[in-house]
Every structure is written in C-alpha cells, then in structure tokens.
Scaffold this motif. Structure first.
Motif, PDB file in Angstrom:
ATOM      1  N   ALA A  87       2.447   0.892 -19.605  1.00  0.00           N
ATOM      2  CA  ALA A  87       3.855   1.246 -19.398  1.00  0.00           C
ATOM      3  C   ALA A  87       4.015   2.599 -18.707  1.00  0.00           C
ATOM      4  O   ALA A  87       5.131   3.000 -18.364  1.00  0.00           O
ATOM      5  N   THR A  88       2.916   3.303 -18.490  1.00  0.00           N
ATOM      6  CA  THR A  88       2.958   4.629 -17.871  1.00  0.00           C
ATOM      7  C   THR A  88       3.593   4.567 -16.481  1.00  0.00           C
ATOM      8  O   THR A  88       3.215   3.736 -15.649  1.00  0.00           O
ATOM      9  N   ALA A  89       4.517   5.453 -16.229  1.00  0.00           N
ATOM     10  CA  ALA A  89       5.154   5.507 -14.910  1.00  0.00           C
ATOM     11  C   ALA A  89       4.192   6.108 -13.889  1.00  0.00           C
ATOM     12  O   ALA A  89       3.338   6.932 -14.228  1.00  0.00           O
ATOM     13  N   VAL A  90       4.323   5.681 -12.649  1.00  0.00           N
ATOM     14  CA  VAL A  90       3.565   6.265 -11.544  1.00  0.00           C
ATOM     15  C   VAL A  90       4.406   7.402 -10.974  1.00  0.00           C
ATOM     16  O   VAL A  90       5.554   7.200 -10.570  1.00  0.00           O
ATOM     17  N   PRO A 110       5.197  -1.193 -13.118  1.00  0.00           N
ATOM     18  CA  PRO A 110       5.645   0.179 -12.897  1.00  0.00           C
ATOM     19  C   PRO A 110       6.099   0.422 -11.464  1.00  0.00           C
ATOM     20  O   PRO A 110       7.074   1.136 -11.233  1.00  0.00           O
ATOM     21  N   VAL A 111       5.369  -0.153 -10.501  1.00  0.00           N
ATOM     22  CA  VAL A 111       5.752  -0.022  -9.093  1.00  0.00           C
ATOM     23  C   VAL A 111       5.763  -1.409  -8.466  1.00  0.00           C
ATOM     24  O   VAL A 111       4.812  -2.177  -8.609  1.00  0.00           O
ATOM     25  N   LEU A 112       6.843  -1.705  -7.792  1.00  0.00           N
ATOM     26  CA  LEU A 112       6.957  -2.910  -6.986  1.00  0.00           C
ATOM     27  C   LEU A 112       7.231  -2.424  -5.563  1.00  0.00           C
ATOM     28  O   LEU A 112       8.194  -1.693  -5.334  1.00  0.00           O
ATOM     29  N   ALA A 113       6.357  -2.786  -4.626  1.00  0.00           N
ATOM     30  CA  ALA A 113       6.471  -2.217  -3.285  1.00  0.00           C
ATOM     31  C   ALA A 113       6.169  -3.270  -2.235  1.00  0.00           C
ATOM     32  O   ALA A 113       5.323  -4.147  -2.434  1.00  0.00           O
ATOM     33  N   MET A 114       6.846  -3.159  -1.107  1.00  0.00           N
ATOM     34  CA  MET A 114       6.680  -4.104  -0.008  1.00  0.00           C
ATOM     35  C   MET A 114       6.058  -3.397   1.182  1.00  0.00           C
ATOM     36  O   MET A 114       6.544  -2.358   1.618  1.00  0.00           O
TER      37      MET A 114
END
Length: 319
Positions: free
Chosen positions: A125-128, A228-232
């Motif tokens: 669950a740690t944020a980036v 935590p991160v969803l990226a395109m």
C-alpha cells in the motif's frame, strides 16, 4: 576492433532478459565483428492478440535497450542504427559497438536487468513518492516517448473500466483463447506462460473452452484501482519506429523503477483492442498513441525470473 565472440554472446544473453508479450521472446540476434543485429522472430508472433506485431516490436525494443545497458557496463559505446535496411523489415536495428566510452547511467542499470520482474500480485500500500515518479517520467521522455500518470479518480476509474471492457472482449474471442492456451508451457520449455507440467492440459482446456472474461475483468479492474501508480506510456506516432522507441522507453522505465525498489506489470487489454486505444489516450487529455498501460508499485515478495530460451536458439548465422 573485433570483439571476441564470447563477449558478444554475453551482451546478447543480457538482452534476452527483456520482457515480452506472453513471454514469447520474439527476437533473434546476428553477430558480425563489432556489430550486433537485432531481428524480429515472426515465428513467435501472436496474430490474434497482436495482429500488427506492435507488441512484438515493443518487446524487441526492450531487448535493444538491455543490449545498450550491457554494452555500457562492458565499457562499450553502442550506437544504434534503427531499421538499417528498408527491404528487410525483420532487421529492426544494427548496433555498432566501439571503445569510445560508455554512459555511466546506463552501466549502472546492469544489476537491475536481472532483478526486474513482471509483478502480477498486489503491491504494498506504500505510495510512490513524487521524486520517484519524476524519475520514471524522465526515463521515458529520454527515449522519445511520454508517460502520463493517471492520478485523478476519473482517470483511474476510466482506465479500470477500459481494462475490464477489454478483458470481456478478448475472452469472448475463441481464437484469442486458443492462442493464449498455446503459450502455456512448462518451465523447462524456456518460454511462454509457465505452469506446472501436470496442470497444463487442464488449464489449456479450460482457457480454450470457457469465456472467463467477466471474472478476469473484475480481478483486473480491482488491480487497476488498487495500484499505487497507474500510468500510460504513449508515443507521438504509431508506426514500427515508434513501437521500437516505446520498447526502449519501457525498459528504461522498468530498470529505473527497479533501482528505486519498484516493480511493474501490465494491464494492456485496453491497447490490445483497437477500438479502446483512443479512449485510453483521451483519458490523459494529451495527443499521441497509447502503447502500454502499467501498474507500478513496491512489491511485497520476490518472484522467480521467467524462463529464457537457450542462447543458441536466438543466435542466427551471418549471411
């Protein structure tokens, strides 16, 4: 300068640690003096999942970036000549090696090549943090591509919905399911989606026979929403040269991520269905062409590396 064959083979061995769709490893290498040529292995294409060989070319771009890293770690400069022969579309790049110096940033990624995994589990669950995100964005930008972090609720929900829609459409296609089942292999084969040997016949039968799209869609939607991160990752164009660049950008991002303690996996259903790709791109409000949707975070366990084909299987003799 004529580099010894074992040194060239070591560079190729490192290149093969790259990720690829269904772990098809669709690359071949040809050694000539101080030159390594990268070729597409079309016999390992996925005509249903990847009809234009877009993902195949991206996978080869990942291997090309690994080759650059391995060369730099060996104190060599790798000058890449993409698409050197217009008449040979399988020849993706010619890499000229020299002793003119190497990039320290590339050389520092050597260890990360062996530590990179496609991490399909839930992340911690740690944020980036913002500095780490900036490093990932810069890594992609340096390879002539763009990374858009989907950080608003609307963007994340929109992407998750497209992933679920893509899952449903792909699983509803019997040809797609048969292709997926065909790449379920025991680890000893050295490629494919590995399963215990005794489980493979049953798994293949289930995948070929049953449309599990809605159940898979629900799971993938949850993974997308919880990441935590969803990226395109996108490119300005959508031609083979852009796909090769996207692969190099992807691999640089993945290796920088490993250096930061991160791993990644893919939710590419929305780019594998042609009608959904523009919708994914539109979520960012930016121009360009969506190439990959990644989920990134801190892993909670160490996963084994995916198997690799023997080096002899990816080396071809110079004409």
């Amino acid at each position: 300068m004529n580099l010894p064959t074992p040194q060239l083979q070591a560079l190729v061995q490192a290149a093969t640690l790259a990720p690829s769709s269904h772990n098809t490893q669709p690359w071949l290498f040809r050694l000539e003096g101080q030159v390594i040529e990268l070729l597409a292995d079309r016999t390992r294409a996925l005509p249903v999942n990847d009809p234009d060989d877009r993902e195949l070319t991206i996978s080869c771009g990942c291997a090309l970036f690994n080759l650059r890293v391995a060369a730099a770690a060996a104190g060599l400069q790798a000058q890449v000549e993409p698409w050197p022969d217009a008449a040979d579309t399988d020849l993706l790049a010619r890499v000229h090696l020299s002793l003119n110096g190497a990039g320290q940033a590339l050389a520092a990624m050597q260890a990360a090549m062996g530590e990179r995994r496609t991490y399909r589990e839930r992340f911690a669950a740690t944020a980036v943090g913002p500095m780490a995100l900036r490093s990932l964005v810069d890594a992609v930008h340096s390879e002539a591509a763009s990374l858009a972090v989907l950080d608003t609720a609307d963007q994340r929900l929109g992407a998750a919905a497209l992933v679920a829609e893509g899952d449903a459409m792909l699983w509803a296609n019997p040809s797609w399911r048969r292709e997926l089942a065909a790449w379920m292999h025991p680890r000893r084969r050295g490629d494919g989606l590995t399963l215990p040997a005794l489980a493979i016949p049953v798994a293949q039968m289930v995948v070929r026979t049953f449309d599990m799209g809605h159940g898979v869609a629900a799971k993938d939607r949850q993974l997308a929403d919880e990441s935590p991160v969803l990226a395109m990752l996108s490119t300005a164009g959508d031609m083979p040269g852009d796909w090769l660049a996207a692969g190099q950008a992807l691999q640089r991002l993945l290796l920088v991520g490993v250096q930061l303690g991160l791993q990644a996996s893919y939710l590419n259903q929305a780019v594998q269905v042609a009608t959904l790709r523009p919708k994914l791109q539109q979520l960012t409000g930016r121009p360009g062409y969506a190439q990959l949707l990644l989920r990134i975070g801190n892993p909670t366990q160490v996963k084994p590396a995916a198997p690799r084909r023997p080096l002899a299987d990816v080396l071809v003799t110079a004409a």
